[in-house]
Design a protein around this motif. Structure first.
Motif, mmCIF file in Angstrom:
data_model
loop_
_atom_site.group_PDB
_atom_site.id
_atom_site.type_symbol
_atom_site.label_atom_id
_atom_site.label_comp_id
_atom_site.label_asym_id
_atom_site.label_seq_id
_atom_site.Cartn_x
_atom_site.Cartn_y
_atom_site.Cartn_z
ATOM 1 N N ASP A 29 55.667 26.888 76.035
ATOM 2 C CA ASP A 29 55.144 27.751 77.089
ATOM 3 C C ASP A 29 54.039 28.672 76.591
ATOM 4 O O ASP A 29 53.150 29.061 77.343
ATOM 5 N N GLY A 30 54.116 29.064 75.334
ATOM 6 C CA GLY A 30 53.141 29.994 74.785
ATOM 7 C C GLY A 30 53.257 30.051 73.280
ATOM 8 O O GLY A 30 54.112 29.394 72.675
ATOM 9 N N VAL A 31 52.390 30.852 72.672
ATOM 10 C CA VAL A 31 52.318 30.956 71.215
ATOM 11 C C VAL A 31 52.359 32.422 70.811
ATOM 12 O O VAL A 31 51.679 33.261 71.424
ATOM 13 N N VAL A 32 53.140 32.725 69.795
ATOM 14 C CA VAL A 32 53.026 34.001 69.085
ATOM 15 C C VAL A 32 52.371 33.685 67.756
ATOM 16 O O VAL A 32 52.934 32.976 66.920
ATOM 17 N N HIS A 33 51.156 34.183 67.575
ATOM 18 C CA HIS A 33 50.339 33.817 66.415
ATOM 19 C C HIS A 33 50.471 34.881 65.333
ATOM 20 O O HIS A 33 49.814 35.922 65.372
ATOM 21 N N VAL A 34 51.342 34.588 64.358
ATOM 22 C CA VAL A 34 51.594 35.511 63.249
ATOM 23 C C VAL A 34 50.945 35.012 61.959
ATOM 24 O O VAL A 34 50.616 35.797 61.075
ATOM 25 N N ALA A 35 50.731 33.698 61.849
ATOM 26 C CA ALA A 35 50.213 33.112 60.617
ATOM 27 C C ALA A 35 48.852 33.688 60.268
ATOM 28 O O ALA A 35 48.047 34.010 61.135
ATOM 29 N N GLY A 36 48.603 33.804 58.974
ATOM 30 C CA GLY A 36 47.289 34.271 58.538
ATOM 31 C C GLY A 36 47.309 34.740 57.097
ATOM 32 O O GLY A 36 48.368 34.903 56.483
ATOM 33 N N PHE A 37 46.124 34.953 56.566
ATOM 34 C CA PHE A 37 45.949 35.528 55.238
ATOM 35 C C PHE A 37 45.964 37.046 55.391
ATOM 36 O O PHE A 37 45.110 37.616 56.069
ATOM 37 N N LYS A 38 46.932 37.722 54.778
ATOM 38 C CA LYS A 38 47.226 39.109 55.134
ATOM 39 C C LYS A 38 46.929 40.131 54.041
ATOM 40 O O LYS A 38 47.315 41.285 54.165
ATOM 41 N N TYR A 39 46.257 39.739 52.987
ATOM 42 C CA TYR A 39 46.056 40.648 51.873
ATOM 43 C C TYR A 39 44.656 41.246 51.927
ATOM 44 O O TYR A 39 43.663 40.630 51.510
ATOM 45 N N ALA A 69 41.037 28.899 61.583
ATOM 46 C CA ALA A 69 42.346 28.430 62.030
ATOM 47 C C ALA A 69 42.620 28.844 63.469
ATOM 48 O O ALA A 69 43.186 28.061 64.251
ATOM 49 N N MET A 70 42.227 30.070 63.841
ATOM 50 C CA MET A 70 42.461 30.502 65.215
ATOM 51 C C MET A 70 41.604 29.713 66.199
ATOM 52 O O MET A 70 42.056 29.404 67.310
ATOM 53 N N VAL A 71 40.393 29.376 65.811
ATOM 54 C CA VAL A 71 39.551 28.557 66.691
ATOM 55 C C VAL A 71 40.230 27.226 66.982
ATOM 56 O O VAL A 71 40.300 26.781 68.136
ATOM 57 N N ILE A 72 40.764 26.590 65.945
ATOM 58 C CA ILE A 72 41.472 25.322 66.143
ATOM 59 C C ILE A 72 42.685 25.520 67.039
ATOM 60 O O ILE A 72 42.933 24.734 67.965
ATOM 61 N N LEU A 73 43.447 26.580 66.789
ATOM 62 C CA LEU A 73 44.626 26.847 67.611
ATOM 63 C C LEU A 73 44.240 27.026 69.081
ATOM 64 O O LEU A 73 44.871 26.448 69.973
ATOM 65 N N LEU A 74 43.208 27.802 69.344
ATOM 66 C CA LEU A 74 42.795 28.052 70.724
ATOM 67 C C LEU A 74 42.256 26.784 71.385
ATOM 68 O O LEU A 74 42.495 26.547 72.579
ATOM 69 N N GLN A 75 41.541 25.980 70.649
ATOM 70 C CA GLN A 75 41.041 24.720 71.202
ATOM 71 C C GLN A 75 42.195 23.800 71.582
ATOM 72 O O GLN A 75 42.197 23.208 72.673
ATOM 73 N N GLU A 76 43.171 23.687 70.694
ATOM 74 C CA GLU A 76 44.303 22.810 70.965
ATOM 75 C C GLU A 76 45.197 23.373 72.077
ATOM 76 O O GLU A 76 45.764 22.605 72.863
ATOM 77 N N MET A 77 45.319 24.688 72.145
ATOM 78 C CA MET A 77 46.060 25.283 73.255
ATOM 79 C C MET A 77 45.374 24.979 74.586
ATOM 80 O O MET A 77 46.024 24.614 75.562
ATOM 81 N N ARG A 78 44.069 25.135 74.613
ATOM 82 C CA ARG A 78 43.319 24.823 75.836
ATOM 83 C C ARG A 78 43.545 23.378 76.256
ATOM 84 O O ARG A 78 43.847 23.098 77.429
ATOM 85 N N ASP A 79 43.428 22.463 75.309
ATOM 86 C CA ASP A 79 43.565 21.044 75.639
ATOM 87 C C ASP A 79 44.990 20.685 76.055
ATOM 88 O O ASP A 79 45.205 19.753 76.840
#
Length: 323
Positions: free
Chosen positions: A66-76, A94-104
């Motif tokens: 239904d949706g995504v909680v986007h926590v992944a990332g480089f955090k340092y 990585a977020m661009v890819i995530l948003l593209q795939e979510m859209r599709d």
């Protein structure tokens, strides 16, 4: 149907997964395990072991959610200054890819785990959502770019979204989950004590009540509940702000942290005093009033509870704690 938690095998993400479970909502995880642990993912929760840069894996993980909680990332933040391209790849590409795939895939809801690093060094003691963003590291910049991407995706193809900004996350919601960051204050102090070293304080001449820096500390379980509350608000189609600060409104000093750790652990120590580090402001604290209004944000844990739950998890980790 349920929610995909990227980075759901990490310290924060694994707490978000459990908060979804507590709310009776199914969750799945996508995590490359670069800083997470597969043992942090509860039994029965689907885990895709892949990076967000793997488009095929992202596409597969999004099926039926239904949706995504986007926590992944480089955090340092500090390391990002030496490795800016890696930081941008992990947090922006990585977020661009995530948003593209979510859209599709037709997945149109996203809660973004952003950061108070977007503010840089604010010129106010109490940060609000209207405080100017002036990030001072590639990490902070990458998080701000992430927020811009969400805004643009919302305008272009109807993505419903919100971003949660916060400072220092501490504590544990269950003894099985610990903070293994080599850069965060609690793990640094615990590691020093466990290995017979004396913890350090950098600067005791700040314009604060006890002379040490004052920062915002929030409990990871409270943070996780706020992510789920935001997801539920999006799912219900209720109005939501593009950005929320999750802050204490008061903060704690480094000296207060050290004193509480000494009380909780029972290990007698007096911190070594060192000169202040360049660029460290006296105080940075955020208000959480807007999040309290919309996301039932509350500081449900005292500083004593933050330290005691973190220490319990660190002790339980034992040999599993990374050296």
């Amino acid at each position: 149907m349920g929610w995909l938690v990227t980075g759901g095998a990490g310290y924060i993400g694994s707490h978000v997964v459990r908060a979804f479970q507590a709310a009776g909502i199914e969750a799945s995880v996508l995590d490359d395990l670069s800083t997470g642990f597969d043992a942090f993912v509860p039994d029965g929760v689907p885990l895709t072991k892949a990076t967000l840069l793997d488009r095929d894996a992202v596409r597969a993980a999004l099926q039926g959610v239904d949706g995504v909680v986007h926590v992944a990332g480089f955090k340092y933040a500090g390391v990002s200054v030496q490795q800016p391209l890696h930081c941008y790849e992990q947090n922006v590409s990585a977020m661009v890819i995530l948003l593209q795939e979510m859209r599709d895939a037709g997945v149109d809801k996203l809660v973004f785990s952003s950061s108070a690093a977007t503010f840089g060094t604010p010129d106010v003691d109490l940060v609000t959502e209207q405080t100017a963003t002036r990030p001072e590291s590639p990490y902070g910049e990458s998080k701000l770019i992430g927020e811009w991407l969400l805004k643009d995706a919302g305008r272009a193809h109807g993505l419903q979204h919100t971003s949660l900004r916060y400072f220092n996350v501490v504590g544990s919601g269950t003894p099985e989950l610990f903070d293994a960051s080599p850069h965060n204050l609690f793990p640094l102090v615990f590691d020093a004590l466990v290995n017979g070293r004396t913890p350090k304080i950098f600067g005791d001449d700040y314009n604060t009540p006890d002379g040490t820096c004052v920062r915002d500390y929030i409990h990871v379980a409270d943070l996780a509940e706020a992510h789920v509350a935001a997801a539920l608000r999006l799912a219900a189609g209720e109005s939501i702000e593009p950005v929320y600060n999750l802050g204490s409104g008061a903060g704690s000093s480094v000296r207060q942290i050290m004193d509480t750790i000494r009380d909780v652990t029972g290990i007698p120590f007096e911190p070594e005093m060192h000169p202040r580090r360049p660029g460290d402001p006296d105080q940075i604290v955020a208000t959480g009033e807007l999040a309290a209004r919309d996301l039932d944000w509350q500081m449900r844990h005292t500083l004593q509870q933050m330290v005691s739950t973190a220490w319990e998890a660190r002790q339980k980790a034992g040999d599993a704690y990374p050296a």
